[in-house]
Each structure stands twice: as structure tokens, then as C-alpha cells.
Design a protein around this motif. Structure first.
Motif, mmCIF file in Angstrom:
data_model
loop_
_atom_site.group_PDB
_atom_site.id
_atom_site.type_symbol
_atom_site.label_atom_id
_atom_site.label_comp_id
_atom_site.label_asym_id
_atom_site.label_seq_id
_atom_site.Cartn_x
_atom_site.Cartn_y
_atom_site.Cartn_z
ATOM 1 N N LEU A 48 0.820 -1.223 0.000
ATOM 2 C CA LEU A 48 0.000 0.000 0.000
ATOM 3 C C LEU A 48 0.851 1.268 0.000
ATOM 4 O O LEU A 48 0.629 2.178 -0.803
ATOM 5 N N LEU A 49 1.827 1.326 0.907
ATOM 6 C CA LEU A 49 2.625 2.557 0.992
ATOM 7 C C LEU A 49 3.520 2.727 -0.231
ATOM 8 O O LEU A 49 3.707 3.842 -0.716
ATOM 9 N N LEU A 50 4.023 1.613 -0.723
ATOM 10 C CA LEU A 50 4.839 1.660 -1.943
ATOM 11 C C LEU A 50 3.998 2.215 -3.100
ATOM 12 O O LEU A 50 4.440 3.081 -3.862
ATOM 13 N N ALA A 51 2.780 1.709 -3.217
ATOM 14 C CA ALA A 51 1.897 2.155 -4.301
ATOM 15 C C ALA A 51 1.589 3.644 -4.156
ATOM 16 O O ALA A 51 1.593 4.394 -5.130
ATOM 17 N N LYS A 52 1.341 4.072 -2.930
ATOM 18 C CA LYS A 52 1.063 5.497 -2.697
ATOM 19 C C LYS A 52 2.240 6.358 -3.142
ATOM 20 O O LYS A 52 2.079 7.375 -3.802
ATOM 21 N N GLU A 53 3.431 5.903 -2.753
ATOM 22 C CA GLU A 53 4.642 6.668 -3.083
ATOM 23 C C GLU A 53 4.872 6.699 -4.599
ATOM 24 O O GLU A 53 5.083 7.749 -5.187
ATOM 25 N N LYS A 54 4.760 5.546 -5.219
ATOM 26 C CA LYS A 54 5.048 5.473 -6.667
ATOM 27 C C LYS A 54 4.028 6.247 -7.503
ATOM 28 O O LYS A 54 4.342 6.737 -8.578
ATOM 29 N N LEU A 55 2.777 6.293 -7.012
ATOM 30 C CA LEU A 55 1.719 6.919 -7.810
ATOM 31 C C LEU A 55 1.397 8.341 -7.335
ATOM 32 O O LEU A 55 0.461 8.963 -7.841
ATOM 33 N N ALA A 56 2.209 8.842 -6.391
ATOM 34 C CA ALA A 56 1.898 10.146 -5.776
ATOM 35 C C ALA A 56 1.777 11.272 -6.801
ATOM 36 O O ALA A 56 0.917 12.149 -6.669
ATOM 37 N N SER A 57 2.617 11.226 -7.827
ATOM 38 C CA SER A 57 2.599 12.349 -8.778
ATOM 39 C C SER A 57 1.607 12.116 -9.918
ATOM 40 O O SER A 57 1.490 12.931 -10.833
ATOM 41 N N LYS A 58 0.911 11.005 -9.868
ATOM 42 C CA LYS A 58 -0.017 10.662 -10.958
ATOM 43 C C LYS A 58 -1.401 11.221 -10.616
ATOM 44 O O LYS A 58 -2.076 10.719 -9.701
ATOM 45 N N ALA A 59 -1.815 12.238 -11.334
ATOM 46 C CA ALA A 59 -3.092 12.889 -11.002
ATOM 47 C C ALA A 59 -4.267 11.939 -11.214
ATOM 48 O O ALA A 59 -4.294 11.178 -12.199
ATOM 49 N N ASN A 60 -5.201 11.977 -10.302
ATOM 50 C CA ASN A 60 -6.464 11.224 -10.395
ATOM 51 C C ASN A 60 -6.298 9.705 -10.364
ATOM 52 O O ASN A 60 -7.168 8.971 -10.840
ATOM 53 N N VAL A 61 -5.177 9.263 -9.792
ATOM 54 C CA VAL A 61 -4.986 7.828 -9.540
ATOM 55 C C VAL A 61 -4.876 7.638 -8.029
ATOM 56 O O VAL A 61 -4.109 8.341 -7.369
ATOM 57 N N PHE A 62 -5.668 6.734 -7.488
ATOM 58 C CA PHE A 62 -5.736 6.536 -6.049
ATOM 59 C C PHE A 62 -5.412 5.079 -5.711
ATOM 60 O O PHE A 62 -5.548 4.199 -6.547
ATOM 61 N N VAL A 63 -5.034 4.876 -4.451
ATOM 62 C CA VAL A 63 -4.680 3.527 -3.996
ATOM 63 C C VAL A 63 -5.800 3.010 -3.098
ATOM 64 O O VAL A 63 -6.403 3.767 -2.338
ATOM 65 N N ALA A 64 -6.066 1.710 -3.202
ATOM 66 C CA ALA A 64 -7.108 1.095 -2.357
ATOM 67 C C ALA A 64 -6.567 -0.167 -1.699
ATOM 68 O O ALA A 64 -5.666 -0.828 -2.228
ATOM 69 N N ALA A 65 -7.183 -0.497 -0.558
ATOM 70 C CA ALA A 65 -6.957 -1.802 0.060
ATOM 71 C C ALA A 65 -8.009 -2.762 -0.499
ATOM 72 O O ALA A 65 -9.046 -2.339 -1.011
ATOM 73 N N GLN A 66 -7.734 -4.055 -0.374
ATOM 74 C CA GLN A 66 -8.655 -5.064 -0.933
ATOM 75 C C GLN A 66 -9.616 -5.625 0.101
ATOM 76 O O GLN A 66 -10.485 -6.440 -0.217
ATOM 77 N N ASN A 67 -9.429 -5.203 1.357
ATOM 78 C CA ASN A 67 -10.239 -5.765 2.438
ATOM 79 C C ASN A 67 -9.933 -4.974 3.702
ATOM 80 O O ASN A 67 -8.974 -4.185 3.742
ATOM 81 N N CYS A 68 -10.732 -5.149 4.718
ATOM 82 C CA CYS A 68 -10.438 -4.597 6.047
ATOM 83 C C CYS A 68 -11.192 -5.458 7.055
ATOM 84 O O CYS A 68 -12.045 -6.268 6.679
ATOM 85 N N TYR A 69 -10.888 -5.268 8.327
ATOM 86 C CA TYR A 69 -11.598 -6.033 9.351
ATOM 87 C C TYR A 69 -12.734 -5.189 9.933
ATOM 88 O O TYR A 69 -12.807 -3.991 9.744
ATOM 89 N N THR A 70 -13.608 -5.867 10.666
ATOM 90 C CA THR A 70 -14.789 -5.189 11.216
ATOM 91 C C THR A 70 -14.490 -4.413 12.503
ATOM 92 O O THR A 70 -15.339 -3.666 12.974
ATOM 93 N N LYS A 71 -13.325 -4.652 13.104
ATOM 94 C CA LYS A 71 -13.002 -4.022 14.384
ATOM 95 C C LYS A 71 -11.923 -2.953 14.185
ATOM 96 O O LYS A 71 -11.101 -3.065 13.273
ATOM 97 N N LYS A 72 -11.931 -1.984 15.088
ATOM 98 C CA LYS A 72 -11.019 -0.849 14.964
ATOM 99 C C LYS A 72 -9.569 -1.241 15.292
ATOM 100 O O LYS A 72 -8.623 -0.778 14.640
ATOM 101 N N SER A 73 -9.374 -2.055 16.303
ATOM 102 C CA SER A 73 -8.035 -2.502 16.699
ATOM 103 C C SER A 73 -8.214 -3.636 17.702
ATOM 104 O O SER A 73 -9.340 -3.926 18.112
ATOM 105 N N GLY A 74 -7.121 -4.266 18.088
ATOM 106 C CA GLY A 74 -7.234 -5.272 19.151
ATOM 107 C C GLY A 74 -6.615 -6.598 18.809
ATOM 108 O O GLY A 74 -5.819 -6.730 17.868
ATOM 109 N N ALA A 75 -6.986 -7.618 19.565
ATOM 110 C CA ALA A 75 -6.372 -8.942 19.474
ATOM 111 C C ALA A 75 -7.030 -9.761 18.365
ATOM 112 O O ALA A 75 -7.850 -10.660 18.619
ATOM 113 N N TYR A 76 -6.717 -9.392 17.127
ATOM 114 C CA TYR A 76 -7.267 -10.091 15.954
ATOM 115 C C TYR A 76 -6.103 -10.408 15.018
ATOM 116 O O TYR A 76 -5.941 -9.797 13.947
ATOM 117 N N THR A 77 -5.285 -11.329 15.426
ATOM 118 C CA THR A 77 -4.034 -11.642 14.729
ATOM 119 C C THR A 77 -4.236 -11.848 13.225
ATOM 120 O O THR A 77 -5.113 -12.621 12.824
#
Ligand code: PEP
Length: 253
Positions: A48-77
Motif C-alpha cells: 500500500l505505501l509503496l503504491a502510494k509513493e510510486k503513484l503520488a505524482s499521478k493525477a487522479n490515480v488513487f490507492v485502495a486496500a482489498q479488504n479490512c476487518y470489522t473491528k477498529k483494533s485489538g487482538a485479531y491476529t
């Protein structure tokens, strides 16, 4: 006016050096994007961070994640939270891809929770829906997709639903080389927009981008994207080749 979007879903592909190479090529690709015609690149979490850095100067191109968890933080290894994504200023997250539904048993209710926590953290969900072949053969795809939308999205307020991008992806067309015809795509997209209009009113429904996904390639993107209710695509396999994905990005025009 609603945005037209060419979204890439790399899925679980690319080593680090392959990811670097693909991002370098995307960063120098000749593409005509504007504030209304954008591209979103959904890469595996480690890039994710690599993509953000590499595409930073590219106008109107954004980076996305493919998934996320339902909880904000915690013991969810092993899970990744929206709080982490927000802290990296990732603007979009794919939620409910059919592979998540099928292999990780994500239900409409789990997906509603993911949509909620994403919106709470200012991430825009790219919410995937779509039917299996057996449902299409039984001609019950409209009610099936309608239920997916109702169960996972229809608790949202008017303001919240406007932050959601919808991706209609018939499962029988994903990674199979078998694309829905542009007529089949248009019919379902119109149905989705009608369902949104019934709940949120036509003015809001007209502002929501609905992407088509399922074997979009450089040679069929123009025809699919030219349908009145198809606002671009979510692209798997063909997004792993920078030249082909550039053709798809330019097909938004
Ligand atoms: C996808 O991964 O969302 C997808 C549509 O894949 P493909 O383009 O390979 O069918």
C-alpha cells in the motif's frame, strides 16, 4: 455528475519486485484521467505505501486496500483495520469481493459491519455484489443482488451512501474469460440504480458510480463502459499488465 472509474484489483498477486515494476509502469503510463474519470489501484496490504509513493505524482490515480476487518483494533491476529488504512491515508477499500464471500465466508451482515467501520474512518467502500451462475440460470439474479444491497447498504444515510462505489461482478464472469454481454451488464446496472432510487431517491441514485467487473479486458472495455449505467470497471487479471490496464483506463473516455 458521477465519477467514471477504472479500478484495478491485483488480488494476491505480485512479489515486491513485480509490484515495483508494475507501479513504475503505471506511473509513466499515458492516460487521460480527470477529476471525473479516475483510476483506483487495489494492491495487497504489504504494497500500500509503496503504491502510494510510486503513484503520488499521478493525477487522479488513487490507492485502495482489498479488504479490512470489522473491528477498529485489538487482538485479531493477522487482520488489518480501517484505522491503520486511514493512518496511511488510503482513500478506498474493496468490501465484499466474491472471493471474500466464498473463501472467507463473509456474510451480508459482516459486510454491513465492514462498510460501517470504513465510512466511520473516512474510507470509501467499493462494495461488490453479484450472482453465481446457478442464480443467473434460474433467472433470479435481480432479486439476489437486490438483497445483497439491502442487507449490507440500506441502513446507510443519504450522505453515507453517496460515499459508496458499487461494483457489480457476476461470479461466473470473474477470472473465467467469460464476460457478461454489455446488454446483460446494462440491465443489471439499471436495476441496481432503480433499487437505489427507490430507497434514496433518483437524484442520489444518479450520483452513485456502478462499476462492472468480470473479465474486462483492453478489447472489450470501450463497449462495456459505453453503456449508460456502467460507470467503469473493476478489473482483476487484466490489471496486472500495465499496457492493457492503460487501455482500460483510457476506455473511460
Ligand atoms: C475481479 O477480481 O474483481 C475481477 C473482475 O477479475 P477478472 O477481471 O480477472 O475477471
Amino acid at each position: 455528475m458521477r465519477k467514471k472509474i477504472a479500478a484495478a484489483n491485483w488480488k494476491m498477486n505480485c512479489t515486491l519486485s513485480q509490484a515495483e515494476d508494475l507501479l513504475n509502469k503505471l506511473a509513466t503510463a499515458q492516460v487521460n484521467l480527470t477529476t471525473d474519470k479516475i483510476s483506483i489501484i487495489a494492491v495487497p496490504f504489504p504494497y500500500l505505501l509503496l503504491a502510494k509513493e510510486k503513484l503520488a505524482s499521478k493525477a487522479n490515480v488513487f490507492v485502495a486496500a482489498q479488504n479490512c476487518y470489522t473491528k477498529k483494533s485489538g487482538a485479531y491476529t493477522g487482520e488489518v483495520s480501517v484505522e491503520m488504512l486511514q493512518s496511511m491515508q488510503i482513500p478506498y477499500v474493496i468490501i465484499g469481493h466474491s472471493e471474500r464471500r466464498e473463501y472467507f465466508y463473509e456474510t451480508n451482515q459482516v459486510l454491513a459491519d465492514k462498510v460501517n467501520i470504513a465510512l466511520e474512518h473516512q474510507l470509501q467502500p467499493i462494495f461488490c455484489c453479484g450472482e453465481a451462475l446457478s442464480i443467473r440460470e434460474a433467472d433470479t439474479q435481480n432479486s439476489f443482488v437486490e438483497k445483497q444491497l439491502k442487507d449490507s447498504l440500506f441502513h446507510l444515510t443519504n450522505e453515507q451512501i453517496l460515499s459508496v462505489v458499487i461494483a457489480y461482478e457476476p461470479i461466473w464472469a470473474i477470472g473465467t474469460g467469460k464476460t457478461a454481454t454489455s446488454q446483460q451488464a446494462q440491465e443489471m446496472h439499471k436495476h441496481i440504480r432503480n433499487v437505489l432510487a427507490e430507497k434514496y431517491g433518483n437524484e442520489i441514485a444518479q450520483q452513485i458510480s456502478i462499476l462492472y467487473g468480470g473479465s474486462v479486458k483492453g478489447n472489450n472495455a470501450v463497449e462495456i463502459f459505453s453503456q449508460p449505467d456502467v460507470d467503469g470497471g473493476l478489473v482483476g487479471g487484466a490489471s496486472l499488465n500495465a499496457d492493457e490496464f492503460s487501455i482500460i483506463m483510457n476506455a473511460l473516455n
